[in-house]
Design a protein around this motif. Structure first.
Motif, mmCIF file in Angstrom:
data_model
loop_
_atom_site.group_PDB
_atom_site.id
_atom_site.type_symbol
_atom_site.label_atom_id
_atom_site.label_comp_id
_atom_site.label_asym_id
_atom_site.label_seq_id
_atom_site.Cartn_x
_atom_site.Cartn_y
_atom_site.Cartn_z
ATOM 1 N N HIS A 165 -0.684 3.221 5.475
ATOM 2 C CA HIS A 165 0.669 2.551 4.195
ATOM 3 C C HIS A 165 0.281 3.514 3.415
ATOM 4 O O HIS A 165 0.874 4.153 2.912
ATOM 5 C CB HIS A 165 0.131 1.371 4.682
ATOM 6 N N ARG A 166 -1.022 3.864 3.052
ATOM 7 C CA ARG A 166 -0.842 4.481 1.909
ATOM 8 C C ARG A 166 -1.076 5.189 2.065
ATOM 9 O O ARG A 166 -0.371 7.003 1.026
ATOM 10 C CB ARG A 166 -2.593 4.836 0.939
ATOM 11 N N THR A 219 -4.062 -0.102 6.304
ATOM 12 C CA THR A 219 -4.617 0.777 5.348
ATOM 13 C C THR A 219 -4.615 1.675 4.926
ATOM 14 O O THR A 219 -3.356 2.313 4.068
ATOM 15 C CB THR A 219 -5.145 -0.382 4.805
ATOM 16 N N HIS A 245 1.615 8.409 -0.333
ATOM 17 C CA HIS A 245 1.103 9.256 -0.662
ATOM 18 C C HIS A 245 2.151 10.278 0.518
ATOM 19 O O HIS A 245 2.967 11.787 -0.554
ATOM 20 C CB HIS A 245 -0.498 9.832 -0.353
ATOM 21 N N ASN A 256 1.105 -0.786 0.416
ATOM 22 C CA ASN A 256 -0.227 0.067 0.158
ATOM 23 C C ASN A 256 0.522 1.960 -0.147
ATOM 24 O O ASN A 256 0.577 2.319 -0.507
ATOM 25 C CB ASN A 256 -0.875 -0.163 1.028
ATOM 26 N N ARG A 257 1.889 1.476 0.546
ATOM 27 C CA ARG A 257 2.817 2.018 0.369
ATOM 28 C C ARG A 257 3.476 2.928 -0.670
ATOM 29 O O ARG A 257 3.484 3.942 -1.188
ATOM 30 C CB ARG A 257 4.000 2.275 1.752
ATOM 31 N N ASN A 270 -9.932 4.350 -1.237
ATOM 32 C CA ASN A 270 -10.399 3.795 -2.323
ATOM 33 C C ASN A 270 -10.907 4.109 -3.352
ATOM 34 O O ASN A 270 -11.387 5.409 -3.833
ATOM 35 C CB ASN A 270 -10.755 2.190 -1.541
ATOM 36 N N GLY A 297 0.484 3.622 -2.867
ATOM 37 C CA GLY A 297 0.017 5.152 -3.118
ATOM 38 C C GLY A 297 1.008 6.370 -3.338
ATOM 39 O O GLY A 297 0.844 7.272 -3.231
ATOM 40 N N PHE A 307 -7.932 3.867 -5.711
ATOM 41 C CA PHE A 307 -7.264 3.108 -5.237
ATOM 42 C C PHE A 307 -7.637 1.522 -5.113
ATOM 43 O O PHE A 307 -8.984 1.074 -5.333
ATOM 44 C CB PHE A 307 -6.445 3.251 -3.721
#
Length: 364
Positions: free
Chosen positions: A213-214, A210, A218, A180-181, A276, A184, A303
């Motif tokens: 991490h996203r 989640t 970013h 997820n990182r 998302n 992002g 996402f």
């Protein structure tokens, strides 16, 4: 008259032990012998006594799949793929080593998550698959670590699908974690490369892995481009709140309301990144309600790459997570038909899908 295991053995011309091995799937049996036993099971309409079998064995034929919301395609796709692998080959109509997959809908409740795990433990579940991000609460993490350790000790296979490993968890708990990182970061780098600098972010619930991490991915992209001042986004760590980040549930309504708030705070926004794809649909609705065009006035990105994202108007730029593949792999791990990843942890890559919902501005 009740058909017994001995009746099946006589019909198939094998020993009762061989019939038991075929039905439990816990010992290799020659293909021709297995086929003969299963044909006898079909002919005699024999039904294995599940509760009695589970008492004799370490585990039962039950596999639990925990999801936050089965109506959400993110969870539905993974659960469906896992269930396909757990249920065995389609169309055979036979029960020769396959398992019964039961989907448990937690509604995002940590208490319900623990309750389902306790119920599956009581049923001596053969495996448990937990999907989606984890709750970042110390008490819940401790309770989950203890509960999963008990399941593993009882012979239950535990697979985390789409969530990182628990801190200090047993290596026997397999974890298929999405990047997820990285996803992002790549998404925001795409917007920065287009010339965007005022980028709003509609994040998920603060307490979810989640979400964190996203959002970290970013902000890492913004920081590398010199467009991030280090605000913490919530004002809870001693810094100032980030006016370009709004948290909320992973719902369309949240995306709609949060985007209106972002546009109120920063009318000069040129892009909105949503937590998302479902949230992104709400963001698109809010942008249009304000009389703005996508992407001419504001770019919107999501996402997950859920099935509807390519059919949105315009098609949604997003990050593709291989949800079906991850769910299928989790199902195979639950069945013991795939070797666990080294150290019990595998990171599943995320792929940028650049589509028509992102483009301007390009002023330099």
């Amino acid at each position: 008259m009740t058909v017994t295991l001995a009746d099946v053995a006589a019909r198939a011309r094998v020993s009762p032990a061989t019939v038991s091995r075929v039905l439990n799937g816990n010992y290799p049996v020659a293909a021709a012998t297995r086929e003969r036993v299963l044909r006898a099971v079909d002919d005699l309409d024999y039904v294995l006594n599940g509760p009695a079998s589970s008492l004799a064995a370490a585990t039962s034929d039950l596999v639990g799949i925990l999801v936050n919301d089965i109506a959400d395609p993110f969870f539905g796709i993974m659960a469906g793929a896992a269930q396909t692998e757990i249920g065995g080959q389609e169309g055979t109509g036979r029960a020769g080593g396959e398992k019964l997959a039961v989907v448990c809908n937690t509604g995002g409740s940590p208490e319900r998550e623990l309750t389902y795990l306790t119920l599956l433990q009581r049923q001596r579940a053969a495996a448990v698959v937990l999907t989606g991000g984890a709750l970042e609460d110390p008490d819940h993490i401790a309770a989950m670590t203890t509960k999963l350790a008990k399941l593993v000790d009882a012979g239950t296979r535990v697979v985390l699908c789409g969530r990182p490993p628990l801190p200090g968890s047993d290596a026997a708990v397999a974890s298929l974690a999405f990047d997820n990182r990285g996803g992002g970061r790549r998404l925001t780098e795409h917007l920065l490369a287009l010339g965007h600098r005022r980028i709003g972010y509609v994040a998920g619930p603060m307490e979810r892995t989640t979400t964190r991490h996203r959002l970290e991915g970013h902000r890492a992209a913004l920081a590398a481009a010199g467009a991030w001042d280090g605000a913490d986004g919530a004002g809870s760590a001693g810094g100032e709140p980030d006016p370009l980040t709004v948290h909320g549930p992973y719902t369309r309504r949240s995306g709609y309301e949060a985007t209106l708030e972002l546009l109120r705070r920063a009318p000069d926004l040129t892009a909105v990144v949503a937590a998302n794809d479902t949230v992104a649909l709400g963001a698109c609705a809010a942008v249009r309600e304000r009389g703005l065009r996508i992407p001419e006035d504001i770019s919107v990105a999501g996402f997950d790459d859920l099935p509807f994202s390519v059919d949105a108007t315009p098609a949604l730029t997003t990050v593709r997570l291989p949800l079906y593949e991850a769910g299928a792999r989790a199902g195979r791990l639950a069945m013991g038909t795939e070797t666990p990843p080294p150290g019990g942890i595998a990171t599943i890559s995320a792929e940028l899908m650049a589509r028509a919902s992102t483009a301007p501005p390009r002023a330099d």
